[in-house]
Every structure is written in C-alpha cells, then in structure tokens.
Scaffold this motif. Sequence first.
Motif, PDB file in Angstrom:
ATOM      1  N   GLY A  91       0.804  -1.221   0.000  1.00 21.39           N
ATOM      2  CA  GLY A  91       0.000   0.000   0.000  1.00 21.39           C
ATOM      3  C   GLY A  91       0.836   1.270   0.000  1.00 21.39           C
ATOM      4  O   GLY A  91       0.374   2.312  -0.429  1.00 21.39           O
ATOM      5  N   TYR A  92       2.077   1.174   0.494  1.00 23.49           N
ATOM      6  CA  TYR A  92       2.965   2.342   0.486  1.00 23.49           C
ATOM      7  C   TYR A  92       4.286   2.022  -0.201  1.00 23.49           C
ATOM      8  O   TYR A  92       5.123   2.895  -0.411  1.00 23.49           O
ATOM      9  N   THR A  93       4.513   0.759  -0.551  1.00 23.23           N
ATOM     10  CA  THR A  93       5.655   0.321  -1.349  1.00 23.23           C
ATOM     11  C   THR A  93       5.374  -1.096  -1.819  1.00 23.23           C
ATOM     12  O   THR A  93       4.319  -1.672  -1.491  1.00 23.23           O
ATOM     13  N   VAL A  94       6.294  -1.654  -2.612  1.00 22.96           N
ATOM     14  CA  VAL A  94       6.284  -3.097  -2.870  1.00 22.96           C
ATOM     15  C   VAL A  94       7.511  -3.664  -2.183  1.00 22.96           C
ATOM     16  O   VAL A  94       8.585  -3.059  -2.216  1.00 22.96           O
ATOM     17  N   ASP A  95       7.340  -4.821  -1.536  1.00 24.39           N
ATOM     18  CA  ASP A  95       8.320  -5.310  -0.579  1.00 24.39           C
ATOM     19  C   ASP A  95       8.527  -6.808  -0.748  1.00 24.39           C
ATOM     20  O   ASP A  95       7.591  -7.534  -1.094  1.00 24.39           O
ATOM     21  N   MET A  96       9.750  -7.260  -0.505  1.00 24.21           N
ATOM     22  CA  MET A  96      10.043  -8.704  -0.523  1.00 24.21           C
ATOM     23  C   MET A  96      10.802  -9.055   0.743  1.00 24.21           C
ATOM     24  O   MET A  96      11.795  -8.383   1.067  1.00 24.21           O
ATOM     25  N   ALA A  97      10.363 -10.082   1.462  1.00 24.80           N
ATOM     26  CA  ALA A  97      11.127 -10.586   2.602  1.00 24.80           C
ATOM     27  C   ALA A  97      12.229 -11.496   2.065  1.00 24.80           C
ATOM     28  O   ALA A  97      12.024 -12.217   1.087  1.00 24.80           O
ATOM     29  N   ILE A  98      13.405 -11.447   2.692  1.00 22.50           N
ATOM     30  CA  ILE A  98      14.548 -12.246   2.227  1.00 22.50           C
ATOM     31  C   ILE A  98      14.647 -13.535   3.040  1.00 22.50           C
ATOM     32  O   ILE A  98      14.806 -13.490   4.250  1.00 22.50           O
ATOM     33  N   PRO A  99      14.558 -14.689   2.367  1.00 22.92           N
ATOM     34  CA  PRO A  99      14.713 -15.966   3.075  1.00 22.92           C
ATOM     35  C   PRO A  99      16.193 -16.315   3.247  1.00 22.92           C
ATOM     36  O   PRO A  99      17.068 -15.557   2.835  1.00 22.92           O
ATOM     37  N   GLU A 100      16.451 -17.478   3.844  1.00 22.33           N
ATOM     38  CA  GLU A 100      17.822 -17.967   3.943  1.00 22.33           C
ATOM     39  C   GLU A 100      18.320 -18.408   2.575  1.00 22.33           C
ATOM     40  O   GLU A 100      17.533 -18.677   1.672  1.00 22.33           O
ATOM     41  N   THR A 101      19.651 -18.507   2.462  1.00 23.00           N
ATOM     42  CA  THR A 101      20.223 -19.055   1.230  1.00 23.00           C
ATOM     43  C   THR A 101      20.240 -20.582   1.335  1.00 23.00           C
ATOM     44  O   THR A 101      19.928 -21.145   2.382  1.00 23.00           O
ATOM     45  N   ARG A 102      20.635 -21.213   0.249  1.00 24.95           N
ATOM     46  CA  ARG A 102      20.668 -22.681   0.235  1.00 24.95           C
ATOM     47  C   ARG A 102      21.669 -23.252   1.216  1.00 24.95           C
ATOM     48  O   ARG A 102      21.587 -24.419   1.580  1.00 24.95           O
ATOM     49  N   ILE A 103      22.669 -22.443   1.636  1.00 26.75           N
ATOM     50  CA  ILE A 103      23.619 -22.968   2.621  1.00 26.75           C
ATOM     51  C   ILE A 103      23.153 -22.677   4.048  1.00 26.75           C
ATOM     52  O   ILE A 103      23.879 -22.896   5.005  1.00 26.75           O
ATOM     53  N   GLY A 104      21.923 -22.174   4.181  1.00 26.98           N
ATOM     54  CA  GLY A 104      21.300 -22.120   5.503  1.00 26.98           C
ATOM     55  C   GLY A 104      21.444 -20.815   6.256  1.00 26.98           C
ATOM     56  O   GLY A 104      20.934 -20.689   7.356  1.00 26.98           O
ATOM     57  N   GLN A 105      22.153 -19.846   5.717  1.00 27.64           N
ATOM     58  CA  GLN A 105      22.242 -18.543   6.386  1.00 27.64           C
ATOM     59  C   GLN A 105      21.694 -17.488   5.448  1.00 27.64           C
ATOM     60  O   GLN A 105      21.760 -17.638   4.234  1.00 27.64           O
ATOM     61  N   LYS A 106      21.206 -16.398   6.044  1.00 25.10           N
ATOM     62  CA  LYS A 106      20.759 -15.300   5.189  1.00 25.10           C
ATOM     63  C   LYS A 106      21.971 -14.525   4.660  1.00 25.10           C
ATOM     64  O   LYS A 106      23.039 -14.562   5.266  1.00 25.10           O
ATOM     65  N   PRO A 107      21.784 -13.816   3.548  1.00 28.42           N
ATOM     66  CA  PRO A 107      22.833 -12.890   3.120  1.00 28.42           C
ATOM     67  C   PRO A 107      23.058 -11.844   4.213  1.00 28.42           C
ATOM     68  O   PRO A 107      22.142 -11.535   4.980  1.00 28.42           O
ATOM     69  N   GLU A 121      17.032  -8.619   5.525  1.00 28.79           N
ATOM     70  CA  GLU A 121      15.657  -8.972   5.895  1.00 28.79           C
ATOM     71  C   GLU A 121      14.653  -8.646   4.802  1.00 28.79           C
ATOM     72  O   GLU A 121      13.660  -9.338   4.660  1.00 28.79           O
ATOM     73  N   GLY A 122      14.873  -7.562   4.058  1.00 26.34           N
ATOM     74  CA  GLY A 122      13.862  -7.194   3.072  1.00 26.34           C
ATOM     75  C   GLY A 122      14.366  -6.203   2.039  1.00 26.34           C
ATOM     76  O   GLY A 122      15.393  -5.554   2.233  1.00 26.34           O
ATOM     77  N   VAL A 123      13.617  -6.139   0.943  1.00 29.51           N
ATOM     78  CA  VAL A 123      13.929  -5.208  -0.141  1.00 29.51           C
ATOM     79  C   VAL A 123      12.644  -4.488  -0.527  1.00 29.51           C
ATOM     80  O   VAL A 123      11.589  -5.124  -0.655  1.00 29.51           O
ATOM     81  N   HIS A 124      12.705  -3.166  -0.667  1.00 30.74           N
ATOM     82  CA  HIS A 124      11.540  -2.423  -1.158  1.00 30.74           C
ATOM     83  C   HIS A 124      12.003  -1.213  -1.975  1.00 30.74           C
ATOM     84  O   HIS A 124      13.206  -0.962  -2.077  1.00 30.74           O
ATOM     85  N   PHE A 125      11.054  -0.480  -2.528  1.00 30.85           N
ATOM     86  CA  PHE A 125      11.378   0.566  -3.497  1.00 30.85           C
ATOM     87  C   PHE A 125      10.638   1.874  -3.190  1.00 30.85           C
ATOM     88  O   PHE A 125       9.554   1.863  -2.612  1.00 30.85           O
ATOM     89  N   HIS A 126      11.263   2.976  -3.605  1.00 30.61           N
ATOM     90  CA  HIS A 126      10.626   4.304  -3.595  1.00 30.61           C
ATOM     91  C   HIS A 126      10.704   4.827  -5.030  1.00 30.61           C
ATOM     92  O   HIS A 126      11.756   4.712  -5.671  1.00 30.61           O
ATOM     93  N   TRP A 127       9.642   5.433  -5.537  1.00 27.12           N
ATOM     94  CA  TRP A 127       9.637   5.849  -6.939  1.00 27.12           C
ATOM     95  C   TRP A 127       8.815   7.117  -7.139  1.00 27.12           C
ATOM     96  O   TRP A 127       8.158   7.584  -6.206  1.00 27.12           O
ATOM     97  N   GLY A 128       8.842   7.618  -8.378  1.00 30.24           N
ATOM     98  CA  GLY A 128       8.171   8.877  -8.695  1.00 30.24           C
ATOM     99  C   GLY A 128       6.886   8.669  -9.461  1.00 30.24           C
ATOM    100  O   GLY A 128       5.982   7.977  -8.990  1.00 30.24           O
ATOM    101  N   SER A 129       6.793   9.276 -10.651  1.00 29.12           N
ATOM    102  CA  SER A 129       5.594   9.209 -11.491  1.00 29.12           C
ATOM    103  C   SER A 129       6.064   9.445 -12.922  1.00 29.12           C
ATOM    104  O   SER A 129       7.255   9.683 -13.145  1.00 29.12           O
ATOM    105  N   PRO A 130       5.140   9.398 -13.906  1.00 31.40           N
ATOM    106  CA  PRO A 130       5.602   9.643 -15.288  1.00 31.40           C
ATOM    107  C   PRO A 130       6.297  10.995 -15.453  1.00 31.40           C
ATOM    108  O   PRO A 130       7.081  11.173 -16.385  1.00 31.40           O
ATOM    109  N   THR A 131       6.026  11.945 -14.550  1.00 35.04           N
ATOM    110  CA  THR A 131       6.619  13.277 -14.731  1.00 35.04           C
ATOM    111  C   THR A 131       7.584  13.680 -13.610  1.00 35.04           C
ATOM    112  O   THR A 131       8.113  14.795 -13.640  1.00 35.04           O
ATOM    113  N   THR A 132       7.786  12.809 -12.628  1.00 37.05           N
ATOM    114  CA  THR A 132       8.661  13.182 -11.503  1.00 37.05           C
ATOM    115  C   THR A 132       9.582  12.032 -11.132  1.00 37.05           C
ATOM    116  O   THR A 132       9.286  10.877 -11.411  1.00 37.05           O
TER     117      THR A 132
END
Length: 302
Positions: A91-107, A121-132
């Motif tokens: 609702g205020y960004t798009v977000d992804m939670a970061i899981p563990e890697t295949r070797i069992g630890q998170k990055p 723990e997570g990745v999300h974004f901030h952005w503008g508009s077609p004109t900003t």
Amino acid sequence: MYANLFHKLFFLLPLVYHPTKHGIDTSSGSANSGWNFDEHGLDWEGTCMTGRRQSPIRLSIDSSLIMPLPRIFFGNYDERLNRPLTLVNKGYTVDMAIPETRIGQKPFITGGLLKGKYVAEGVHFHWGSPTTRGAEHIINKRRFDIEMHIVHRNAHYNNISEALNYPDGIAVLGIMLKITRTPDRIYPGLRKVFAELPNVIEYHAEGELPGTITLGQLLGDLNTRNFYTYKGSLTTPDCNEAVTWTVFPQPIPIPYSEAAKLWQVLDVNGNPLENNYRAQQRRNNRPVFYRTINLSNYYLRK
Ligand SMILES: [Zn+2]
C-alpha cells in the motif's frame, strides 16, 4: 481535514496509541494507520518519531568527510536463496522478505561504518511518477528516478522489531536506479522483480518470482566501492532513529518500460501509488562520510 481530525484525536488520546507492530515487515509502518505520501511526510507528526537523525538527507561530496573506510563486504550475496521471493503490495511500497540461502544462512553485510554483521531482511522501493523522480536521497543536488532499499538487521538483535529500538539496530543499503533509453546491461534479478509488478497492482496482492535468485543479482555490476554513509532513520513511520545508511551514488540503468510498471501500482485506496518518498530532513551537523580508497584523486582535483 480527516488528517487534522486524526491528529487532534491522537493528541487527546495518547494512552490508546500503540506503535505499529513490525513483525518481519522490514519496510516498517502500515499504510492502514492513516499516513500517506501526499505531503511527503511533512504531516506525519504523531505517527513518526522525531529527533536529530532523521532521513533522508541531501548528500554531496563537498559536504562529506572523505575517508578511506572499509568497503562493504557482501556475505552470501552470491548464494542462491532457498525459495522464490514473494513480492507484496504493502500500500505504500512493494516489498520482498529475504529468506535464507541454500547454505542455511541469510545474506549479510559488514564494513563501512558498520560494527559487526547485519543480516538481510527485506527489499523495497521508492519511486516517482511519469513526470517526476522519486528517489529519497538527493545526491549532488540530483534526485534519481527510483531508490531501492535493502534492509538489514544487526545480528545482535533477534528480529527487526527489537532492532528498531537501538541506534545500531538496522543497516539499509540505498541503491539508485536511473531510467535510461538504451541500457547496455541487463540485471537479471531486478528484471524478475519488475516483471512481477503487474501481478501486484492491488493493495495486499502478492506475486511469486519464478525460480530462485541470489541477492547479489539485484545489484549486478553496481560500483559498491564508493558510497556515502551516515546515521539516520527509517523514512516511513515510525521513522525510528536506528539506521546506518550506506548509499551508493552510481545508479543502475533501467529501461523506461520497466520503471513505468511501478507507476501502475495502487495504494490502499486504489489510487496510483506515486512519489512514495519522504521529504529531505535536517542534517543537524551530523557527519556524512564519503568512502573512497584513493584520497589522492580528491587532493589533486581541488
Ligand atoms: Zn525505504
């Protein structure tokens, strides 16, 4: 008008105010609790902590202490994550939670101004508009089109909600994206994220990225040797002053058609979610460091 009423109620009823619960929602806050980006945070009084180390701020080489700090070390950033990433419309960004890697630890990251290990723990974004343009940190008087945040938690603390209570709790990497007519490189990780955007237009919608990626694939060949770093805050409520910022000034190129997908994303009320960045905050004499190993370049230039 509703916002005013909300604030009056807030001040009349301080005892019923509960800080937003965070869980693993690393982008913090909740668009349900009445805040939005209409005034870029200037009207967040009452929902946002205040203090002398708020973010974002303006960054420039001229106003920084140029230092040979250690570079950022990216641990497990080249290890494949153990499950597909899920992109979520908050609702205020798009977000992804970061899981563990295949070797069992998170990055994780270390280096820069950081003492010890900070776990992704997570990745999300901030952005503008077609004109900003919509990046949060302004670098050398320039605002880039998009800013990606990779949120890390100090490994000393058990989870994000706990870490948010400490001045050394959180480390965020700020990565700039710049719309480029004909990019000469492809970033496979970012490409997958942006390809999923049309599936998360609506508030609360979720989309699973195909296959698995490494967190490093979001960065590609980004120059991470030069960066700004300073002590600041989250840029969304509760604006906790818990963040060590590391902001890379060299942007990642992104085609217009990819960036345009962000402008289709809708907010809690079904309106286009655009310009979801917070206004620049006072620096209050905080030191900002610019990391370089080659100091002589700067002496020669002056
Ligand atoms: Zn952010």
